[in-house]
Enzyme design. Structure first.
Site, short mmCIF file in Angstrom:
data_model
loop_
_atom_site.label_atom_id
_atom_site.label_comp_id
_atom_site.label_asym_id
_atom_site.label_seq_id
_atom_site.Cartn_x
_atom_site.Cartn_y
_atom_site.Cartn_z
N ASN A 13 0.83 -1.10 0.05
CA ASN A 13 -0.14 0.00 0.18
C ASN A 13 0.86 1.10 -0.11
OD1 ASN A 13 -1.66 2.16 0.58
ND2 ASN A 13 -2.23 1.43 2.67
N LYS A 15 0.17 4.36 -0.32
CA LYS A 15 -0.65 5.31 0.30
C LYS A 15 -0.16 6.89 -0.55
CE LYS A 15 -0.40 3.27 4.63
NZ LYS A 15 -0.16 3.33 6.24
N HIS A 99 -9.68 1.39 4.84
CA HIS A 99 -8.46 1.59 5.45
C HIS A 99 -8.51 2.59 6.54
CE1 HIS A 99 -4.41 2.61 6.20
NE2 HIS A 99 -3.76 1.83 5.77
N GLU A 101 -6.92 4.72 7.74
CA GLU A 101 -6.75 6.41 7.65
C GLU A 101 -7.91 6.89 6.87
OE1 GLU A 101 -3.04 5.68 5.40
OE2 GLU A 101 -1.96 5.05 7.40
N GLU A 171 -5.65 -4.84 10.72
CA GLU A 171 -4.70 -3.73 10.81
C GLU A 171 -5.15 -3.20 12.09
OE1 GLU A 171 -2.67 -2.55 6.96
OE2 GLU A 171 -4.38 -1.33 6.91
N GLY A 177 2.05 2.14 10.92
CA GLY A 177 3.16 3.34 10.67
C GLY A 177 3.82 3.66 12.09
N SER A 217 3.09 -2.09 10.56
CA SER A 217 4.62 -1.92 10.55
C SER A 217 5.16 -3.72 10.30
CB SER A 217 4.94 -1.93 12.14
OG SER A 217 4.64 -0.61 12.21
N GLY A 238 2.67 -0.95 4.24
CA GLY A 238 2.79 0.53 3.96
C GLY A 238 3.97 0.90 3.71
#
Ligand code: PGA
Length: 262
Positions: A13, A15, A99, A101, A171, A177, A217, A238
């Site tokens: 991903n 992003k 997702h 985010e 996730e 992250g 992560s 990510g």
């Protein structure tokens, strides 16, 4: 997933990173160092929308491509949005839905995720539904309840055939992250809860075939232990996917875990 049918999915991903002039160099390097294609391993890239066509070309049919988000309507006056048919027309066959985010930075709801899943299926895209609890929800012991709610609301009312093209990513928001990965046993516990919920929604046979990826992560040095867990069918990556060598190492780690299980 049952051992015989097990397929591992390693997904990148990107992003809101990389631009058109990065794409060819990324894939040149990736293909140079990535393990040889293996029918039991699926490699999947989620680039930003303006890079979809280029990514489809650069993956040479040896990896799959998907969009990072889609609107629930197929077309219309929705400035700034991208529809599922547009993603399909770019040659991509997957799309991320929900997702964290999108949920937490842009206020996306379970109900919107449900509409996006239907839009994706109507456009012949395979939706990868992301679920996961926030840190305070885990601290309160509510992680199972949160993901069960997210799954049930997003998949409510879907019939058997439609459920076969769904994938799920667990996730935990506190692991995205942050450099904090869920311990493999903790990931397995949540993946097993997700599988149980999918059995209730889709029936045992379909639920066994739905890949459940872990995200948060994931790095070359932790992917193997995660994918070695029986209900962890791959990873959604990510930050570490932005380096083509690092992502190739993650694919290699997933493949190693898979070979150990064969
Ligand atoms: P991360 O992101 O690997 O950078 O933690 C994972 C994701 O958000 O899909």
């Amino acid at each position: 997933m049952s051992a015989g049918a097990r397929r591992v999915v390693l997904a990148a991903n990107w992003k809101m990173n990389l631009v058109a002039s990065d794409v060819d160099a990324y894939f040149d390097e990736f293909w140079r160092v990535a393990p040889a294609p293996d029918p039991a391993i699926e490699v999947l890239f989620f680039p930003p929308a303006p890079l979809l066509i280029q990514a489809v070309q650069a993956t040479r049919g040896e990896a799959e491509v998907g969009g990072q988000n889609c609107h629930w309507e197929p077309a219309g006056a929705f400035t700034g949005e991208v529809s599922a048919p547009m993603i399909h027309a770019a040659g991509a066959r997957h799309v991320l839905v929900g997702h964290s985010e999108r949920r937490h930075l842009f206020g996306e709801t379970d109900e919107q995720c449900a509409m996006k899943i239907r839009a994706a299926l109507d456009a012949k895209l395979s939706p990868l539904l992301c679920v996961g609890e926030m840190l305070d929800e885990r601290d309160q012991g509510r992680q199972r309840a949160v993901v069960i709610r997210q799954l049930s609301r997003a998949l409510d009312g879907l019939a058997g055939g439609a459920l076969e093209s769904i994938r799920v990513a667990y996730e935990p928001v506190w692991a995205i992250g942050t450099g904090r990965t869920a311990a493999p046993a903790d990931a397995q516990e949540m993946h097993a809860a997700i599988r149980e919920t999918l059995v209730t929604i889709a029936g045992a046979r379909a639920a066994r075939g739905i890949p459940i990826l872990y995200g948060g992560s994931v790095k070359p040095n932790n992917v193997e232990a995660l994918v070695a867990e029986s209900d962890v069918d791959g990873a959604l990556v990510g930050g570490a996917s932005l380096d083509p060598r690092g992502f190739a190492a993650i694919v290699a780690g997933g493949r190693k875990a898979m070979s150990a299980l064969r």
